[in-house]
Scaffold this motif. Structure first.
Motif, mmCIF file in Angstrom:
data_model
loop_
_atom_site.group_PDB
_atom_site.id
_atom_site.type_symbol
_atom_site.label_atom_id
_atom_site.label_comp_id
_atom_site.label_asym_id
_atom_site.label_seq_id
_atom_site.Cartn_x
_atom_site.Cartn_y
_atom_site.Cartn_z
ATOM 1 N N ARG A 66 0.814 -1.215 0.000
ATOM 2 C CA ARG A 66 0.000 0.000 0.000
ATOM 3 C C ARG A 66 0.848 1.266 0.000
ATOM 4 O O ARG A 66 0.464 2.307 0.538
ATOM 5 N N GLN A 85 -5.745 -2.439 -7.638
ATOM 6 C CA GLN A 85 -5.965 -2.146 -6.216
ATOM 7 C C GLN A 85 -4.885 -1.224 -5.655
ATOM 8 O O GLN A 85 -3.695 -1.377 -5.918
ATOM 9 N N ASP A 86 -5.332 -0.233 -4.894
ATOM 10 C CA ASP A 86 -4.465 0.571 -4.016
ATOM 11 C C ASP A 86 -3.492 1.468 -4.764
ATOM 12 O O ASP A 86 -2.315 1.556 -4.398
ATOM 13 N N ILE A 131 -10.473 -1.884 -6.772
ATOM 14 C CA ILE A 131 -10.597 -1.759 -5.326
ATOM 15 C C ILE A 131 -9.641 -0.677 -4.833
ATOM 16 O O ILE A 131 -8.440 -0.736 -5.093
ATOM 17 N N ASN A 132 -10.183 0.307 -4.164
ATOM 18 C CA ASN A 132 -9.382 1.393 -3.597
ATOM 19 C C ASN A 132 -8.517 2.065 -4.665
ATOM 20 O O ASN A 132 -7.324 2.280 -4.491
ATOM 21 N N ASP A 144 -14.864 0.878 -3.040
ATOM 22 C CA ASP A 144 -13.959 1.663 -2.189
ATOM 23 C C ASP A 144 -13.043 2.571 -2.996
ATOM 24 O O ASP A 144 -11.899 2.842 -2.604
ATOM 25 N N CYS A 145 -13.518 3.068 -4.124
ATOM 26 C CA CYS A 145 -12.721 3.965 -4.972
ATOM 27 C C CYS A 145 -13.085 5.424 -4.694
ATOM 28 O O CYS A 145 -14.177 5.730 -4.212
ATOM 29 N N SER A 146 -12.156 6.327 -5.014
ATOM 30 C CA SER A 146 -12.395 7.763 -4.938
ATOM 31 C C SER A 146 -12.249 8.340 -6.338
ATOM 32 O O SER A 146 -11.192 8.216 -6.955
ATOM 33 N N ASN A 164 -18.151 3.789 -2.929
ATOM 34 C CA ASN A 164 -17.227 4.718 -3.562
ATOM 35 C C ASN A 164 -17.559 6.158 -3.177
ATOM 36 O O ASN A 164 -18.690 6.483 -2.817
#
Length: 317
Positions: free
Chosen positions: A86, A111-112, A132-133, A155-157, A178
């Motif tokens: 991360r 992811q991440d 994811i993220n 869980d995304c922005s 999100n």
């Protein structure tokens, strides 16, 4: 520093480098079970080189840094691309193409990490992929462009994209948990065909429309438990047989929920502090058991035919 490799466009990487690492696992019968590919290394100086070398089951781990490249994932299956432990990873563009373009691929997990300054942050043309993220921002059209089935965005922005946060079509996609804010035209928009999608528990705000669902060829979608604030219109549904339930829609400049299609169910929503709470333009819709209060002009407006409108000051919803 600049990294060059003959015959290929290679990104500029700002961050740490490490020795070439590729941990391979093999079944007893020789079947590939998956490797861990580290970026950047001598063998994989950028993300694209790791993608090109990846096989089903492989995981690509990206070390901290800013990567200037457009990544294309084509005809691949079951690959994960993720930041290493991360760490802070950004894929940055120059206003051209997609940051990551997933083409005819499935079971790809991103992811991440962050993407910015492309036309599309991520362009998905495939099925059963996972975001994811992921943070996608400052793109000239869309944060995420989704065309496919059974994909998951979680869980995304997604913010400050010039047109839409998420532009989508397809069947049985899940968009949940999100944060989608400050995108000019709409937070989430659907065009083309859209069936049985789930839009759940997203925070959407400060766009022209929060959710703009306009495909003619669309039905059986669920919009549930979303929090939508400070748009011109909160939810606009232009098609039939959808469920709009348990959403909180507040402080819209025009309408909170606008139903333009037929045979939709609107229930247990909290709609307040907008110009008009719920507007029903279509026919044979059911608008029942909502908490629609404190809207400046009117709480519920029905201009369609054969709609069921009742019990919409039920503020235990």
């Amino acid at each position: 520093m600049r990294k060059k490799q003959s015959g290929k466009k290679v990104s500029r990487v700002e961050g740490r480098t490490s020795r070439s690492i590729s941990t391979k696992l093999q079944c007893r019968d020789g079947e590939h079970r998956g490797s861990v590919l580290i970026v950047p290394t001598r063998k994989f100086p950028n993300i694209q080189s790791a993608v090109d070398g990846a096989k089903p089951g492989d995981k690509i781990l990206i070390k901290e840094g800013t990567y200037f490249e457009n990544v294309k994932i084509e005809n691949k299956k079951n690959i994960t691309i993720q930041s290493f432990e991360r760490e802070l990873v950004t894929i940055r563009g120059s206003g051209i193409g997609a940051g990551i373009d997933i083409v005819e691929s499935s079971e790809i997990t991103l992811q991440d990490f962050s993407l910015r300054d492309f036309v599309y942050g991520v362009f998905i043309r495939g099925n059963k992929n996972f975001l994811i993220n992921i943070l996608s921002s400052f793109n000239s059209l869309y944060g995420i462009f989704l065309m496919g089935d059974d994909n998951v965005l979680e869980d995304c922005s997604i913010f400050d994209n010039r047109i839409f946060g998420i532009q989508m079509s397809g069947t049985s996609n899940v968009i949940k948990n999100n944060i989608v804010t400050d995108n000019s035209d709409a937070g989430i928009q659907a065009e083309g065909s859209a069936f049985k999608n789930i839009i759940e528990n997203n925070t959407i705000g400060r766009s022209s429309s929060g959710i703009l669902w306009i495909p003619v060829n669309s039905r059986d979608n669920i919009f549930k438990k979303n929090f939508i604030i400070q748009c011109d219109s909160g939810v606009v549904i232009q098609n039939s047989r959808n469920k709009i339930v348990q959403n909180s829609v507040q402080r819209q400049r025009n309408s909170g929920i606008d139903i333009l299609g037929d045979n939709n169910q609107v229930a247990h929503n909290f709609v307040t502090s907008s110009n008009v709470g719920i507007v029903v333009n279509g026919d044979s819709n059911t608008v029942q058991d909502n908490c629609v209060i404190g809207n400046s002009v009117k709480d519920v407006v029905d201009v369609g035919k054969n709609n069921v409108i009742r019990d919409n000051t039920n503020c235990k919803c």
